[in-house]
Design a protein around this motif. Sequence first.
Motif, short mmCIF file in Angstrom:
data_model
loop_
_atom_site.label_atom_id
_atom_site.label_comp_id
_atom_site.label_asym_id
_atom_site.label_seq_id
_atom_site.Cartn_x
_atom_site.Cartn_y
_atom_site.Cartn_z
N LEU A 1 -5.06 10.98 -5.37
CA LEU A 1 -4.89 9.84 -4.47
C LEU A 1 -3.95 10.24 -3.35
N THR B 1 -2.12 5.30 -0.60
CA THR B 1 -3.09 4.46 -1.30
C THR B 1 -2.50 3.06 -1.50
N PRO B 2 -3.22 2.01 -1.06
CA PRO B 2 -2.68 0.65 -1.25
C PRO B 2 -2.87 0.16 -2.68
N ASP C 1 -4.24 -2.06 -5.77
CA ASP C 1 -5.58 -2.55 -6.12
C ASP C 1 -6.69 -1.59 -5.70
N THR C 2 -6.38 -0.29 -5.63
CA THR C 2 -7.38 0.74 -5.31
C THR C 2 -7.98 1.27 -6.61
N PHE C 3 -9.31 1.43 -6.61
CA PHE C 3 -10.01 2.01 -7.77
C PHE C 3 -9.53 3.44 -8.00
N ARG D 1 -7.08 0.56 -11.85
CA ARG D 1 -6.72 0.36 -10.45
C ARG D 1 -5.21 0.56 -10.28
N THR D 2 -4.80 0.82 -9.03
CA THR D 2 -3.37 0.93 -8.75
C THR D 2 -2.77 -0.49 -8.70
N ASN E 1 2.43 0.48 -4.45
CA ASN E 1 2.47 1.67 -3.60
C ASN E 1 2.94 2.87 -4.40
#
Length: 193
Positions: free
Chosen positions: A6, A10-11, A13-15, A50-51, A54
């Motif tokens: 990643l 990467t913000p 709620d990223t897969f 998901r993330t 940050n």
Amino acid sequence: YHPAPLSEKTPPDTFVVEISALYKLPVSYTIVPGDGKGYFIIHSSSGIIRTTKNLQEQDFPVNFKVRATDSSNAAIFNEVEVKVEVIDKNNFPPVFPTSLLEERLAEHSPATQIVQLKAQDNDPGRNGFLTYGILNEHGLKFRINETTGILYSTAPFDYEEEPTEYQVVVYAEDDGIPEKKRGYCTVVIKITD
């Protein structure tokens, strides 16, 4: 599981990755407590990770375990290791101290060193590793050492028979991820009689 790295930008709620257990009954997925540093959440029925916030590059790589549990019997489960890496984003382009330099070169000089160019890149690691090149070749009258940034003439010049001024555009390029960035400097070389 070792998903694609990643970006540090990467913000939330990223897969990240989908975990899938082969089992005859529905399973419930959980991240084993104490792992993952709170960066990830997993959907209990789909297995999609998901993330949650940050990413801080210095915290990675992160290793954690995901548990798949039989929906009707918590004593039946299996675990798998997940390793997530983060790559530092290439934030800065290379910058030369000046975008225009003027140098003099006496005619009939043999192939010689003209000037050493030095760009600065404020990115760490490979994102700040620079190589140098010439954008316009001018009939191959000049070359640059791609590591040191030293600009050379490749043959003598004749003041009466050839142009008396050359504009050599030099670039410094970083080895950035995901994209490389360049900075430029024009070296005006005046041939003297």
